[in-house]
Design an enzyme around this catalytic site. Structure first.
Site, mmCIF file in Angstrom:
data_model
loop_
_atom_site.group_PDB
_atom_site.id
_atom_site.type_symbol
_atom_site.label_atom_id
_atom_site.label_comp_id
_atom_site.label_asym_id
_atom_site.label_seq_id
_atom_site.Cartn_x
_atom_site.Cartn_y
_atom_site.Cartn_z
ATOM 1 C CG ASP A 68 13.659 33.481 66.524
ATOM 2 O OD1 ASP A 68 13.966 32.324 66.850
ATOM 3 O OD2 ASP A 68 12.474 33.885 66.473
ATOM 4 C CB CYS A 81 3.677 34.370 73.717
ATOM 5 S SG CYS A 81 4.331 34.484 72.072
ATOM 6 N NE ARG A 115 4.588 29.298 71.746
ATOM 7 C CZ ARG A 115 3.578 28.490 71.479
ATOM 8 N NH1 ARG A 115 2.489 28.588 72.203
ATOM 9 N NH2 ARG A 115 3.654 27.595 70.538
ATOM 10 C CG ASN A 119 14.935 28.736 70.176
ATOM 11 O OD1 ASN A 119 14.624 28.900 71.371
ATOM 12 N ND2 ASN A 119 14.664 29.613 69.246
ATOM 13 N NE ARG A 155 4.809 31.106 69.026
ATOM 14 C CZ ARG A 155 5.898 31.309 69.793
ATOM 15 N NH1 ARG A 155 5.976 32.381 70.526
ATOM 16 N NH2 ARG A 155 6.860 30.400 69.847
ATOM 17 N N PRO A 156 -0.772 28.740 68.279
ATOM 18 C CG PRO A 156 -1.970 28.376 66.334
ATOM 19 C CD PRO A 156 -1.147 29.395 67.017
ATOM 20 C CB ILE A 182 7.418 33.401 61.077
ATOM 21 C CG1 ILE A 182 8.465 33.198 59.980
ATOM 22 C CG2 ILE A 182 7.272 32.169 61.973
ATOM 23 C CD1 ILE A 182 8.248 32.008 59.077
ATOM 24 C CG ASP A 213 -3.135 24.029 64.639
ATOM 25 O OD1 ASP A 213 -2.253 24.754 65.121
ATOM 26 O OD2 ASP A 213 -3.501 24.095 63.461
ATOM 27 C CG LEU A 214 0.554 22.832 62.443
ATOM 28 C CD1 LEU A 214 1.695 23.488 61.679
ATOM 29 C CD2 LEU A 214 -0.440 22.224 61.453
HETATM 30 C C1 EPZ Z 1 10.316 28.078 67.395
HETATM 31 O O1 EPZ Z 1 9.020 28.380 67.878
HETATM 32 C C2 EPZ Z 1 11.274 28.945 68.199
HETATM 33 N N1 EPZ Z 1 11.167 28.606 69.613
HETATM 34 C C3 EPZ Z 1 10.924 30.417 67.998
HETATM 35 O O2 EPZ Z 1 11.892 31.196 68.697
HETATM 36 C C4 EPZ Z 1 11.032 30.748 66.508
HETATM 37 O O3 EPZ Z 1 10.652 32.085 66.295
HETATM 38 C C5 EPZ Z 1 10.098 29.809 65.721
HETATM 39 O O4 EPZ Z 1 10.435 28.439 66.004
HETATM 40 C C6 EPZ Z 1 10.219 30.028 64.214
HETATM 41 O O5 EPZ Z 1 11.543 29.823 63.808
HETATM 42 C C7 EPZ Z 1 11.796 27.499 70.068
HETATM 43 O O6 EPZ Z 1 12.437 26.772 69.318
HETATM 44 C C8 EPZ Z 1 11.667 27.221 71.524
HETATM 45 P P1 EPZ Z 1 6.746 27.379 64.769
HETATM 46 P P2 EPZ Z 1 7.742 27.467 67.421
HETATM 47 O O7 EPZ Z 1 5.949 26.223 65.240
HETATM 48 O O8 EPZ Z 1 8.181 26.070 67.261
HETATM 49 C C9 EPZ Z 1 2.319 28.630 63.687
HETATM 50 C C10 EPZ Z 1 12.676 32.837 70.157
HETATM 51 O O9 EPZ Z 1 12.662 34.059 70.072
HETATM 52 N N2 EPZ Z 1 1.921 27.357 64.305
HETATM 53 O O10 EPZ Z 1 7.819 27.165 63.726
HETATM 54 O O11 EPZ Z 1 6.637 27.747 68.352
HETATM 55 C C11 EPZ Z 1 2.915 29.617 64.687
HETATM 56 O O12 EPZ Z 1 1.890 30.329 65.351
HETATM 57 C C12 EPZ Z 1 11.452 32.027 69.780
HETATM 58 O O13 EPZ Z 1 13.678 32.153 70.528
HETATM 59 C C13 EPZ Z 1 0.594 26.935 64.186
HETATM 60 O O14 EPZ Z 1 -0.242 27.613 63.614
HETATM 61 O O15 EPZ Z 1 7.435 28.109 66.014
HETATM 62 C C14 EPZ Z 1 3.771 30.495 63.807
HETATM 63 O O16 EPZ Z 1 2.949 31.468 63.204
HETATM 64 C C15 EPZ Z 1 10.275 32.921 69.435
HETATM 65 N N3 EPZ Z 1 0.241 25.747 64.744
HETATM 66 C C16 EPZ Z 1 4.282 29.529 62.732
HETATM 67 O O17 EPZ Z 1 3.397 28.400 62.765
HETATM 68 C C17 EPZ Z 1 1.140 24.947 65.388
HETATM 69 O O18 EPZ Z 1 0.765 23.860 65.860
HETATM 70 C C18 EPZ Z 1 5.689 29.002 62.979
HETATM 71 O O19 EPZ Z 1 5.733 28.541 64.313
HETATM 72 C C19 EPZ Z 1 2.476 25.390 65.494
HETATM 73 C C20 EPZ Z 1 2.849 26.598 64.943
#
Ligand code: EPZ
Length: 422
Positions: free
Chosen positions: A308, A118, A94, A23, A123-124, A330, A126-127
């Protein structure tokens, strides 16, 4: 599709080398788009996700040479030939969305497919889009693609995330390095992968303060130059393998491990009766007593307990003395490993974001199916401690995030082999 056969084989002992962080690498690689000079990453993990990111960068015109058996990625994106990240690559991974901010910052344009959901959630993104709009980008969604433009270049601005997002923080941080003026990112993610990305960007000439805290300040610069950067150790691989001696008994040393990477996780292991000791070469892990204690776990953004590692911790708690409650805060659907663990005799009740695990004396080997990356490795861990054979199917999930899992576990005495689909 390959499978992995695991047979419970008692206590483990020996060393497991921990690779560079998937990551971290997946956000460091798109950073090459920010400069027309070479960016070289060392200590890169050999994973299918890295190969997918390599293909994506190649489709944009960047060159990525994998050297030293994939541990070194020599990248250069002198001339981009495309600004479109196609759906067929993005839907597989993603993290592809992480080319959006750098492309926009460098050339003022980017077309990136929406990644889609996924297994673990919707996994939107929008942020990510809101953050880039705060830097002056214009976003239009059309035919499943984000069409982003910043004709006059990005401008520094204030971004306040309503909740922590690792990827959105990474996109905003990379974009801000070339924006005109100052950017402040509030409620920023604090993961070690963010700190690693910032360290690499600073080597490239970026001006960044506060990485690793909730507020990151970036002073935009005209251009970034090349650099060479080592990928930080993978804290999730580290935590995963720390659980192997915890669930099987014995003592294993994780080479390259550091407690700072897994602080909250170590606290939980200590509560469960697992001893983690810093050694010269990493971390040594063993059970204090014959059985682990039940503990309650709530996943949180760093520095809290990592989501994770939730599936892997559940595997351990299936064999603990007592009742544990795991709360997943999360992602909305990250308990798909539970029904598979129940096929092995685990006692788990899932209600919404909570899973109640009642420990059993002994899991039993069974055929099970991997559903996502971290679920797949939790089934491997359960199989290490189960009586009899466990056959884990669909291990392509595993290949996304764990290099040489069979070799690493065999190296500490596990009975495990990969069965290639004919
Ligand atoms: C990163 O995903 C990691 N992936 C994930 O690891 C990890 O689980 C996650 O961070 C949380 O630590 C990579 O770094 C490639 P988030 P990311 O944005 O960035 C919501 C693994 O197993 N959200 O911190 O996609 C989202 O749906 C993977 O190695 C929005 O709503 O995670 C989630 O509920 C799985 N809108 C929460 O926020 C957005 O625009 C946290 O997601 C973005 C996210």
């Amino acid at each position: 599709m390959d499978s992995i056969l695991v047979t419970g084989n008692g206590p483990l002992s020996g060393q497991i080398p921990i690779a560079g962080a998937k990551n971290a690498c997946l956000t460091l690689m798109p950073a090459t788009l920010l400069s027309d000079e070479p960016l070289t990453l060392t200590n890169a993990p050999r994973l299918s996700d890295i190969r997918t990111m390599t293909a994506l960068l190649g489709s944009l015109g960047a060159e990525v040479s994998t050297l030293q058996d994939g541990k070194v990625l020599a990248m250069s994106s002198h001339d981009l030939t495309s600004h479109t990240a196609d759906y067929d690559i993005v839907r597989k991974m993603r993290a592809s969305i992480l080319v959006l901010g750098p492309m926009l910052a460098r050339d003022g344009q980017a077309v990136v497919s929406l990644p889609g959901g996924c297994a673990i959630g919707a996994r939107p993104v929008d942020l990510h889009l809101r953050a880039l709009e705060a830097l002056g980008a214009q976003m239009e969604l059309k035919d499943g693609y984000v069409h982003a433009r910043a004709p006059g270049g990005l401008k520094g601005g204030r971004i306040d995330f309503p909740f922590v997002s690792v990827g959105a923080t990474e996109n905003a941080l990379m974009a801000a390095t070339l924006a005109k003026g100052t950017t402040v990112i509030g409620n920023a993610a604090r993961e070690p992968e963010i700190v690693d990305l910032a360290a690499c960007l600073v080597k490239m000439g970026a001006q960044i303060d506060g990485a690793g805290t909730g507020t990151i300040t970036v002073q935009g610069v005209e251009r970034l130059h090349g650099a060479t950067h080592p990928v930080v150790t993978d804290r999730i691989e580290l935590g995963t393998y720390m659980l192997a001696p915890a669930i099987c008994g014995g003592e294993v040393e994780l080479l390259g491990g550091r407690k700072a990477l897994v602080g909250a996780f170590c606290d939980k292991l200590d509560e469960a009766g697992i001893e983690v000791t810093e050694t010269e070469r990493g971390l040594s892990v063993k059970r204090r007593e014959d059985h682990v204690k039940a503990v309650n776990v709530t996943t949180e953004p760093f520095p809290g307990f990592p989501t994770d590692l939730q599936a892997q911790m559940m595997a351990l708690l299936c064999t603990a003395d007592g009742v544990s409650v795991l709360e997943e805060t999360i992602f909305e659907n990250r308990f798909m490993h539970a029904p598979e663990l129940m096929r092995m005799g685990a006692r788990i009740d899932v209600h919404g974001g909570h899973a109640t695990v009642t420990g059993v004396a002994q899991l039993k080997g069974a055929p099970v199916m991997a559903t996502d990356l971290r679920a797949s490795v939790s089934l491997i861990l359960a199989g290490l401690a189960a009586a009899g054979d466990t056959l884990v199917s669909r291990v392509y999930h595993l290949d996304r995030g764990y290099e040489h899992v069979v070799g690493k576990l065999r190296g500490v005495g596990a009975r495990i082999e990969r069965i290639h689909a004919t």
